[in-house]
Design a protein around this motif. Sequence first.
Motif, short mmCIF file in Angstrom:
data_model
loop_
_atom_site.label_atom_id
_atom_site.label_comp_id
_atom_site.label_asym_id
_atom_site.label_seq_id
_atom_site.Cartn_x
_atom_site.Cartn_y
_atom_site.Cartn_z
N PHE A 304 -12.00 -5.13 -2.15
CA PHE A 304 -11.86 -6.53 -2.50
C PHE A 304 -11.02 -7.31 -1.48
O PHE A 304 -10.80 -8.50 -1.65
CB PHE A 304 -11.22 -6.65 -3.89
CG PHE A 304 -11.92 -5.83 -4.93
CD1 PHE A 304 -13.17 -6.20 -5.41
CD2 PHE A 304 -11.35 -4.66 -5.41
CE1 PHE A 304 -13.83 -5.43 -6.35
CE2 PHE A 304 -12.00 -3.89 -6.37
CZ PHE A 304 -13.24 -4.28 -6.83
N VAL A 305 -10.53 -6.62 -0.47
CA VAL A 305 -9.69 -7.28 0.54
C VAL A 305 -10.36 -7.16 1.90
O VAL A 305 -10.73 -6.07 2.32
CB VAL A 305 -8.28 -6.63 0.60
CG1 VAL A 305 -7.45 -7.30 1.69
CG2 VAL A 305 -7.59 -6.73 -0.75
N GLU A 306 -10.52 -8.28 2.56
CA GLU A 306 -11.11 -8.26 3.90
C GLU A 306 -10.01 -8.09 4.93
O GLU A 306 -9.09 -8.90 5.02
CB GLU A 306 -11.87 -9.57 4.15
CG GLU A 306 -13.15 -9.71 3.33
CD GLU A 306 -13.99 -10.89 3.78
OE1 GLU A 306 -13.67 -11.45 4.85
OE2 GLU A 306 -14.93 -11.25 3.06
N SER A 307 -10.09 -7.02 5.70
CA SER A 307 -9.10 -6.75 6.74
C SER A 307 -9.69 -5.74 7.70
O SER A 307 -10.80 -5.24 7.51
CB SER A 307 -7.81 -6.21 6.12
OG SER A 307 -8.03 -4.89 5.64
N ASP A 308 -8.93 -5.46 8.75
CA ASP A 308 -9.38 -4.45 9.72
C ASP A 308 -8.89 -3.05 9.35
O ASP A 308 -9.08 -2.10 10.12
CB ASP A 308 -8.92 -4.82 11.13
CG ASP A 308 -7.40 -4.93 11.22
OD1 ASP A 308 -6.73 -4.89 10.16
OD2 ASP A 308 -6.89 -5.06 12.35
N LYS A 309 -8.29 -2.93 8.19
CA LYS A 309 -7.80 -1.63 7.74
C LYS A 309 -8.93 -0.83 7.10
O LYS A 309 -9.83 -1.40 6.50
CB LYS A 309 -6.67 -1.80 6.71
CG LYS A 309 -5.46 -2.56 7.23
CD LYS A 309 -4.45 -2.77 6.11
CE LYS A 309 -3.26 -3.58 6.59
NZ LYS A 309 -2.29 -3.83 5.49
N PRO A 310 -8.90 0.50 7.20
CA PRO A 310 -9.93 1.31 6.54
C PRO A 310 -9.76 1.28 5.03
O PRO A 310 -8.68 0.99 4.51
CB PRO A 310 -9.67 2.72 7.09
CG PRO A 310 -8.23 2.73 7.47
CD PRO A 310 -7.92 1.33 7.93
N PHE A 311 -10.84 1.58 4.32
CA PHE A 311 -10.78 1.65 2.87
C PHE A 311 -9.88 2.82 2.45
O PHE A 311 -9.85 3.86 3.09
CB PHE A 311 -12.17 1.86 2.27
CG PHE A 311 -13.03 0.63 2.31
CD1 PHE A 311 -12.50 -0.62 2.04
CD2 PHE A 311 -14.38 0.74 2.60
CE1 PHE A 311 -13.31 -1.76 2.07
CE2 PHE A 311 -15.20 -0.38 2.63
CZ PHE A 311 -14.65 -1.64 2.37
N GLU A 312 -9.19 2.62 1.36
CA GLU A 312 -8.33 3.70 0.84
C GLU A 312 -9.17 4.89 0.37
O GLU A 312 -8.67 6.01 0.27
CB GLU A 312 -7.44 3.18 -0.28
CG GLU A 312 -8.20 2.53 -1.42
CD GLU A 312 -7.29 1.82 -2.39
OE1 GLU A 312 -7.74 1.57 -3.52
OE2 GLU A 312 -6.12 1.52 -2.05
N THR A 313 -10.45 4.65 0.10
CA THR A 313 -11.35 5.72 -0.32
C THR A 313 -12.10 6.34 0.86
O THR A 313 -13.14 6.98 0.67
CB THR A 313 -12.37 5.22 -1.36
OG1 THR A 313 -13.02 4.06 -0.84
CG2 THR A 313 -11.67 4.89 -2.67
N SER A 314 -11.58 6.17 2.06
CA SER A 314 -12.18 6.84 3.22
C SER A 314 -12.04 8.35 3.05
O SER A 314 -10.93 8.85 2.89
CB SER A 314 -11.48 6.40 4.51
OG SER A 314 -11.60 5.00 4.69
N PRO A 315 -13.16 9.09 3.05
CA PRO A 315 -13.07 10.54 2.81
C PRO A 315 -12.49 11.30 3.99
O PRO A 315 -12.72 10.95 5.15
CB PRO A 315 -14.52 10.94 2.54
CG PRO A 315 -15.34 9.88 3.20
CD PRO A 315 -14.55 8.62 3.15
N VAL A 316 -11.73 12.34 3.65
CA VAL A 316 -11.11 13.22 4.64
C VAL A 316 -11.58 14.64 4.33
O VAL A 316 -11.62 15.04 3.16
CB VAL A 316 -9.57 13.13 4.57
CG1 VAL A 316 -8.95 13.83 5.77
CG2 VAL A 316 -9.11 11.68 4.50
#
Length: 565
Positions: A304-316
């Motif tokens: 819901f936030v537009e930014s250049d940061k990766p999603f917190e749900t980026s899989p590792v």
Amino acid sequence: MNKILDKLHHMSKIPRHGTDCYKQWLEQKDFLQFLLDTSHGDIPLYVSYKESYIYSVFLPQNCLRGNYIDDLMNWNCFPDSSWGYSYSYGKKERAIDISLLHPFDSSGSKLLKNATPITFLRSFEGRIGQKSYIEVLQLFTHLNGLHFVEEKNAYCRLNEDGDIEEIIKIHHTPDDILVTIKQDVLDHHLFLSNSVLLRLFDRTLCNNWIKSSAETRNKSNFSDKKNKIYARQGIAYDKECLPTAGWLRGFQIIRNYQPRKKMIKILTDGHSKPQKYEEFIAHDWKRKKIASFSCDPKKLDNYFVESDKPFETSPVFFKPDVLLKYKQNPEKYTLEQRSIHCRESWSLKTYDINEAGQVHTYLIYLGDLPHSEQLHWKSYNEKPKAKISRRAFTTDFMGKCDLSYEPLSALKKALKDLEEEKPDLWSCSDGKLNQQLHYPVTDSLKEWIDEIHTLDKLVVEGLKKPYLRNIAISLNCYDNKVGTIKLLKKILETKEIDSHEINEIISPLEDIHFLRTKLAGHSSGKEADKIRKDLIAKHGDLRKHFRNLVEKTDKSIKGMKRIQL
């Protein structure tokens, strides 16, 4: 604690009378230095070691006003000081006046009536062995979440890594006593209670006190305002003006000098160390690239936030060996199929295993782990070899329940249902076995053998032979030479159960017990090697074999539940 005991032992050595070393010993500079050196780290609360005595109490800070030094110098406290009561008969017939007594009502100091003892030396003749023991103020242990662990002889709690941390250590023998406390916990309590630690000390040194009792004495006051140590001391001399005995009696004030902001942060955050965050190779599906990203929540964003940061749900993604640490220590870790819990310290909210056998989770949940745990996961971090599992996609991104068949979960539920409905036929002797049974996640032979062993203990050993024997006797088919599985098979055959259904029930049980006998008990040899090679040739690898065996065992348990036994 051992270093403190060594220091006390060193200070108690009596130098040869008449030497300069003996005079320096009586001046007690080494003990005053001991008080300074033990004002931080592991702080002695109570010392009873030969000629040295230290006894500590909590004193409200507002008592340290006016001429408090002279008042406290008159202290007269004992390690068994505690609450009590008194009574007296009143003027009226049979009337009794009852009063509760504070531990320090007769301490010789007015201010000490406001103090609270921390340790209590108690004794009970009903105890086996040593009759005396040390008890710690419950207000302190409860506020700071401490619990007495007998095998460590200490009051402990769990640290952020889930390890047992000894906070108050107790050394108690018939000859000496030492009780220490960790400084950070003491600081926390002093902050909460707005109090100081008051260490009362008394030390008398002599070579022959009886001989020197009538000789001249040199008395003086000692004052170290910077370190808040105040004492009265003296040295006795014999007729030849040689120092014979010395004494030192006073108190030391230990405050919490941590800044208020830091203490409030510890109070609200639950830890004193700033959280550290590691970087992990992750799949940034927002920008469709694989790179290293921090798991710091401040460097992540949601949809819901537009930014250049990766999603917190980026899989590792990780090598499957990352889970072995948790499987091998079930006392400390609870490893479930989708989550990991470390006692009451931390948890990994979700993880899963993809088709390539990789363990995966999300950046945001790695940030919830203690830093030491992040380092463990980072050591197994690797680039993705496949997508996240279908189950994880369904539950974590589609927001739906995963209704697909999962053999291990189904088996555990089937066993629970069987135990509830037919506890005389099957029950789990060890409640932890159900939690300890997992799929092998690596190609490790030992891991697979361990899981076979657990599966046999849980499923096969759970069958109740006495119950089956009674049924077999009633059906006139009992054979005392056969084991539990064969006895069950005889019962099913006597009951004329369909042969296919009998095989579905019995075959997996026989396979489990056979493998445990041939492999788990004897993991080497030509026969064992041939069995392993045949299983790998048939199933592809031992992980797939185990999953297949669990699926068949689930059908076996459900078959037992259907049949009237």
